[in-house]
Design an enzyme around this catalytic site. Structure first.
Site, short mmCIF file in Angstrom:
data_model
loop_
_atom_site.label_atom_id
_atom_site.label_comp_id
_atom_site.label_asym_id
_atom_site.label_seq_id
_atom_site.Cartn_x
_atom_site.Cartn_y
_atom_site.Cartn_z
N TYR A 64 0.77 -1.25 -0.09
CA TYR A 64 -0.12 -0.01 0.03
C TYR A 64 0.96 1.25 -0.19
O TYR A 64 1.82 1.35 0.78
CB TYR A 64 -0.94 0.16 1.20
CG TYR A 64 -1.83 1.22 1.24
CD1 TYR A 64 -2.75 1.26 0.40
CD2 TYR A 64 -1.68 2.18 2.41
CE1 TYR A 64 -3.50 2.29 0.57
CE2 TYR A 64 -2.61 3.29 2.40
CZ TYR A 64 -3.34 3.54 1.68
OH TYR A 64 -4.43 4.51 1.75
N ASP A 101 9.29 2.87 0.04
CA ASP A 101 8.27 3.49 0.95
C ASP A 101 8.30 3.09 2.27
O ASP A 101 7.95 1.88 2.66
CB ASP A 101 6.86 2.98 0.09
CG ASP A 101 5.64 3.61 1.03
OD1 ASP A 101 5.88 4.10 2.01
OD2 ASP A 101 4.59 3.20 0.42
N LYS A 112 4.12 8.78 9.03
CA LYS A 112 3.81 8.19 10.13
C LYS A 112 4.74 8.80 11.33
O LYS A 112 4.54 9.78 11.98
CB LYS A 112 3.80 6.81 10.01
CG LYS A 112 2.54 6.31 9.20
CD LYS A 112 2.14 4.99 9.15
CE LYS A 112 0.81 4.81 8.36
NZ LYS A 112 0.80 4.15 6.90
C1 PLP Z 1 0.14 4.58 5.84
C2 PLP Z 1 1.08 4.23 4.49
C3 PLP Z 1 0.99 5.28 3.36
C4 PLP Z 1 -0.17 6.24 3.27
O1 PLP Z 1 0.15 7.49 4.34
P1 PLP Z 1 -0.93 8.40 4.54
O2 PLP Z 1 -0.29 9.37 5.63
O3 PLP Z 1 -2.19 7.49 5.33
O4 PLP Z 1 -1.44 8.90 3.33
C5 PLP Z 1 1.78 4.87 2.18
N1 PLP Z 1 2.49 3.81 2.46
C6 PLP Z 1 2.80 3.17 3.41
C7 PLP Z 1 3.73 2.13 3.57
C8 PLP Z 1 1.92 3.32 4.41
O5 PLP Z 1 1.78 2.23 5.70
#
Ligand code: PLP
Length: 427
Positions: free
Chosen positions: A144, A239, A267
């Site tokens: 994701y 990511d 995060k």
């Molecule tokens: C949470 C997450 C996102 C998206 O971040 P948001 O702040 O919710 O837009 C993208 N990549 C990874 C791996 C994530 O866990």
């Protein structure tokens, strides 16, 4: 468990907010029941609007590595707030956070702050496309990367359990440049790179996948991706929005010693405030406007309050032994969980990397999305509800990680292990 107040608020919320929530997985749809509305959090604990208390392993989906309402962070924010919330002009705090992240992740030579993980990955991909002059990207099923159109393909997280991996509203032409490979399958990625030679701008990956449950990279998979990208002139994007500053101080790139060209963060670096960032090689990042021509902007980007929360958090996690202590707690708890699962006779697969951990009720080892999807989600839903009844708040989906925080005490862990044993017996 009393939950009239939560139910009342949920009913009201549904009249004004789609599904009653501002992000789908919060709605508890895949585990059944109504979401709990939270009144407050302190340390490892959440209190809902009915006064129920829970040990929290969601941690706002990862950011709260220091626990809820961490005093030094709150103090830092308060002093910044008193001087104004936002200026739309540069402040020293942005420079400090940029320098701190660069120090902890040396692959990042330059960095740009944004407001969410979604923006971070979206902007990193734009940078890769602008830099290479190519359009296509490779992503891995079950990873994701936020909700940008062309990344909402087989995307894991909320998109999995809603059964809508390809969202309505995303034109087929928008995802036509997104190629899909399977996690931990280097041969598959290689085939795509050869078939689309000279057309692929970037490979984007969660180096420790956390949005289909926790799936670590197998063997040399990440190093092999690095070589593949070098061979074909492809930009490698890690990511690390979730795993950065979760699996260790240097993120997954520090843990596995593989150097991406670009990294997306979010995060933890916001300490609970809305923050994302992307950065990496100077040669690529210099192409970003205004030093280069690739446009990317944000009214609230680098917001001083958010920067202060991020700085306070990163300073804390940089203390010697911080991740060793988190790791000790995770291995203690996951060992207890394994013993209980074994005793229950239920087949399972449990993974943990740093402060991220999780398990599936499943008969095989999970190494990609395709295997993860074969887990028993109905049983997970029951397990989730049994844990709630025992005062433990786990992720309301079988395809999400659990997060340990520095605020979880040994007594909390013992209570969690007891709840886990009880929940399994009740299934
Ligand atoms: C949470 C997450 C996102 C998206 O971040 P948001 O702040 O919710 O837009 C993208 N990549 C990874 C791996 C994530 O866990």
């Amino acid at each position: 468990m009393q939950n009239q107040q939560s139910n009342r608020l949920f009913a009201r919320a549904q009249a004004s907010i789609p599904g009653g929530v501002n992000s789908p997985v919060r709605a508890f749809q895949s585990v059944g029941g109504n979401p709990l509305f939270i009144a407050s959090g302190k340390g490892s604990q959440l209190t809902d609007v009915d006064g129920n208390r829970f040990l929290d392993y969601v941690g706002s989906w990862g950011p709260l590595i220091l626990g809820h309402a961490h005093e030094p962070t709150l103090k830092r924010i308060a002093s910044v707030m008193a001087r104004g919330l936002s200026f739309g002009a540069p402040t020293e705090l942005e420079v400090l956070l940029a320098e701190k992240i660069k120090e902890l992740m040396p692959n990042i030579e330059m960095i740009r702050m944004v407001n969410s993980g979604t923006e971070a990955t979206m902007s990193a991909i734009r940078a890769a496309r602008g830099y290479t002059g190519r359009d296509k990207i490779i992503k891995f099923t079950g990873c994701y990367h936020g909700h940008a159109d062309y990344l909402l393909v087989q995307a894991g997280s909320g998109a999995t359990t809603l059964g809508a991996p390809n969202s309505p509203g995303v034109p087929a032409s928008f995802v036509a440049e997104t190629l899909l490979a399977k996690l931990n399958d280097i041969a598959g990625a290689r085939r795509l790179a050869e078939e689309y030679e000279g057309e692929i701008a970037a490979i984007i990956i969660e180096p420790v996948a956390g949005n289909m449950g926790v799936v670590p990279p197998k063997g040399d998979f990440l190093a092999e991706l690095r070589s593949l990208c070098d061979l074909h002139g492809i930009v490698l994007i890690f990511d690390e929005v979730m795993c950065g500053f979760r699996v260790g101080l240097g993120g997954a790139q520090g843990l596995y010693h593989v150097q991406p060209d670009l990294t997306a963060l979010g995060k933890v670096i916001g300490g609970g405030m809305p923050v994302g960032a992307y950065g990496g090689k100077k040669a690529i990042m210099e192409q970003i406007s205004p030093s280069g021509k690739i446009y990317q902007a944000g009214t609230l980007s680098g917001n001083p309050v958010a920067m202060a929360a991020g700085l306070a958090t990163l300073e804390e996690v940089s203390q010697p032994g911080f991740y060793e202590e988190l790791g000790r707690k995770v291995s203690w708890l996951t060992n207890e969980m394994k013993d209980a699962l074994q005793a229950s006779g239920r087949p399972y697969c449990l993974n943990a990397v740093g402060s991220m951990f999780g398990f599936w009720f499943i008969e095989e080892e999970v190494h990609d999305y395709e295997t993860a999807l074969r887990c028993d989600t109905v049983l997970y839903g029951k397990y989730f509800r049994e844990m709630l009844l025992r005062g433990v708040y786990m992720a309301p989906s079988a395809f999400e990680a659990a997060f340990m925080s520095a605020a979880h005490s040994d007594a909390d862990l013992e209570e969690t292990a007891k709840a886990f044993q009880g929940a399994l017996r009740a299934l």
